[in-house]
Design a protein around this motif. Structure first.
Motif, short mmCIF file in Angstrom:
data_model
loop_
_atom_site.label_atom_id
_atom_site.label_comp_id
_atom_site.label_asym_id
_atom_site.label_seq_id
_atom_site.Cartn_x
_atom_site.Cartn_y
_atom_site.Cartn_z
N GLY A 76 -15.13 76.23 110.61
CA GLY A 76 -16.03 76.58 111.70
C GLY A 76 -16.94 75.47 112.16
O GLY A 76 -17.62 75.60 113.18
N GLU A 77 -16.98 74.35 111.45
CA GLU A 77 -17.86 73.25 111.82
C GLU A 77 -17.21 72.35 112.87
O GLU A 77 -15.99 72.29 113.00
CB GLU A 77 -18.17 72.37 110.61
N LYS A 78 -18.05 71.63 113.62
CA LYS A 78 -17.60 70.59 114.54
C LYS A 78 -18.11 69.26 114.00
O LYS A 78 -19.27 69.14 113.65
CB LYS A 78 -18.17 70.80 115.95
N GLU A 87 -3.51 70.52 117.35
CA GLU A 87 -3.94 70.86 115.99
C GLU A 87 -3.44 69.77 115.06
O GLU A 87 -2.28 69.39 115.10
CB GLU A 87 -3.38 72.21 115.58
N ALA A 90 -7.53 71.13 111.62
CA ALA A 90 -8.57 70.98 112.65
C ALA A 90 -7.91 70.90 114.03
O ALA A 90 -6.75 70.54 114.15
CB ALA A 90 -9.39 69.73 112.39
N THR A 91 -8.70 71.23 115.05
CA THR A 91 -8.26 71.14 116.43
C THR A 91 -9.09 70.09 117.15
O THR A 91 -10.31 70.04 116.99
CB THR A 91 -8.44 72.50 117.14
N VAL A 105 -11.16 68.75 119.94
CA VAL A 105 -11.95 69.36 121.02
C VAL A 105 -12.13 68.38 122.17
O VAL A 105 -11.96 68.75 123.33
CB VAL A 105 -13.33 69.81 120.48
N GLU A 120 -13.91 64.45 118.59
CA GLU A 120 -14.63 65.61 118.09
C GLU A 120 -13.62 66.64 117.60
O GLU A 120 -12.69 67.00 118.32
CB GLU A 120 -15.51 66.21 119.19
N GLN A 161 -12.84 70.45 115.66
CA GLN A 161 -13.29 71.79 115.26
C GLN A 161 -12.47 72.13 114.00
O GLN A 161 -11.25 72.26 114.08
CB GLN A 161 -13.02 72.80 116.36
N ALA A 179 -10.74 74.27 111.46
CA ALA A 179 -10.21 75.64 111.48
C ALA A 179 -10.14 76.23 110.08
O ALA A 179 -10.57 77.36 109.86
CB ALA A 179 -8.84 75.65 112.14
#
Length: 103
Positions: A17-19, A32, A61-62, A64, A95, A97, A99
């Motif tokens: 949930g972190e960026k 991804e 992670a995705t 952003v 950056e 995100q 997951a």
């Protein structure tokens, strides 16, 4: 659950949930990615440390966005020698995100 990952020559502590902003990664926005270089995985009081990587652990992670950090001003001067040099640098970043942390 959290993990300590290595990317771009730096280490980051991440959780789902972190960026985070990391060094530039060659990936498209929305793509991804999976980071396999996991140094440690922890949950509560339990901690698994790898030698050097934790086997079977990864972070999904995705991407952003891509961008540039603020400008770092560089100023060189030699007093009484009429020497002044101005410069600057903007480091690129990606950056992410986070997951999931699997480990």
């Amino acid at each position: 659950m959290y993990a300590v990952i290595k990317t771009g020559g730096k280490q980051y502590k991440v959780a789902a949930g972190e960026k985070i902003k990391v060094e530039q990664i060659a990936a498209d926005v929305g793509q991804e990615i999976t980071i396999e270089q996991v140094l440690a995985v922890g949950e509560g009081a339990e901690l698994k440390v790898g030698t050097p990587w934790v086997t079977g652990a990864n972070v999904t992670a995705t991407v952003v966005a891509h961008g540039k950090h603020d400008k770092v001003r560089i100023f060189k001067m030699r007093r009484r020698k009429h020497y002044q040099k101005h410069g600057g640098h903007r480091q690129t970043y990606t950056e992410l995100q986070i997951a999931a942390v699997n480990g």
